[in-house]
Design an enzyme around this catalytic site. Structure first.
Site, mmCIF file in Angstrom:
data_model
loop_
_atom_site.group_PDB
_atom_site.id
_atom_site.type_symbol
_atom_site.label_atom_id
_atom_site.label_comp_id
_atom_site.label_asym_id
_atom_site.label_seq_id
_atom_site.Cartn_x
_atom_site.Cartn_y
_atom_site.Cartn_z
ATOM 1 N N ALA A 48 0.910 -1.139 0.090
ATOM 2 C CA ALA A 48 0.071 -0.091 -0.102
ATOM 3 C C ALA A 48 0.779 1.227 -0.009
ATOM 4 C CB ALA A 48 -0.746 -0.085 1.196
ATOM 5 N N CYS A 49 1.972 1.218 0.653
ATOM 6 C CA CYS A 49 2.871 2.278 0.600
ATOM 7 C C CYS A 49 3.615 2.482 -0.362
ATOM 8 C CB CYS A 49 3.753 2.253 1.912
ATOM 9 S SG CYS A 49 2.823 2.335 3.563
ATOM 10 N N THR A 50 3.975 1.540 -1.204
ATOM 11 C CA THR A 50 4.586 1.596 -2.385
ATOM 12 C C THR A 50 3.657 2.448 -3.621
ATOM 13 O OG1 THR A 50 6.264 -0.161 -2.046
ATOM 14 C CG2 THR A 50 5.624 0.281 -4.359
#
Length: 157
Positions: A48-50
Site C-alpha cells: 500500500a505504501c509503495t
C-alpha cells in the site's frame, strides 16, 4: 498514551528538520514561499505504501506545475528510504523520522485500528501546507488506493 494532536486548516505547520533518502537535512523552513504536499506512510516497500508513494511520483510533475512540492515521511531509516527511492524511482525527498517525533507533531501517530486490533502506530495522513507555513488541508487516516487522485481533485490539479 498521550493526547493525539489534530491539525486543522489555519494552524501553523509544525517545523521539522529530518534527513532525506540521500542523507541531506531538509527543514520545512526550506520550503517557505512554496506550497507543500506532506504525506506520512507507515512503512516503505510495503504494497500500500509503495502504491501511494508511486502515485505521488507519477503526479509530482503535475503538482509541481501547479506550485506544489511533494515530501514523504516515514519511520524508516535513511538507508531503507534510499533503497525504496531507488527501487521505485521516487525523485522527491523522502524523510526519515525513526522516533516518530514529526509524526506525533502532525497527529500522524497514535492509537489506530489495524485489522480489528487497537495498536499504536503511524496513521496514514497527508497535509497541504501553504506558502506561509499554514495548514491548508489535513487529511487523516486515508486509504492508499485512490488517495493521490483525491488530493489532486482537492487541489484542482
Amino acid at each position: 498514551m498521550s493526547e493525539r494532536v489534530i491539525l486543522e486548516p489555519g494552524h501553523p505547520a509544525p517545523e521539522f528538520s529530518l534527513q532525506d533518502q540521500d542523507g541531506e537535512t531538509r527543514s520545512l523552513a526550506d520550503f517557505r514561499g512554496e506550497k507543500v504536499v506532506l504525506f506520512f506512510i507507515p512503512e516503505a516497500m510495503t504494497p500500500a505504501c509503495t502504491k501511494e508513494s508511486c502515485e505521488f511520483q507519477d503526479s509530482s510533475e503535475a503538482l509541481a506545475t501547479a506550485g506544489y512540492r511533494v515530501l514523504g515521511i516515514s519511520r524508516d531509516s535513511v538507508e531503507r528510504l534510499r533503497r525504496f527511492a531507488d527501487r521505485d524511482g521516487l525523485e522527491y525527498p523522502f524523510l526519515s523520522d525513526p522516533e516518530a517525533e514529526v509524526h506525533r507533531a502532525y497527529g500522524a501517530y497514535g492509537t489506530k485500528n489495524s485489522y480489528g486490533r487497537i495498536i499504536e502506530g503511524v496513521i496514514r495522513s497527508t497535509f497541504v501546507i501553504d506558502e506561509g507555513g499554514l495548514i491548508a488541508h489535513a487529511l487523516y487516516n486515508v486509504k492508499a488506493t485512490g488517495h493521490v487522485a483525491r488530493v489532486r481533485k482537492l487541489l484542482g490539479v
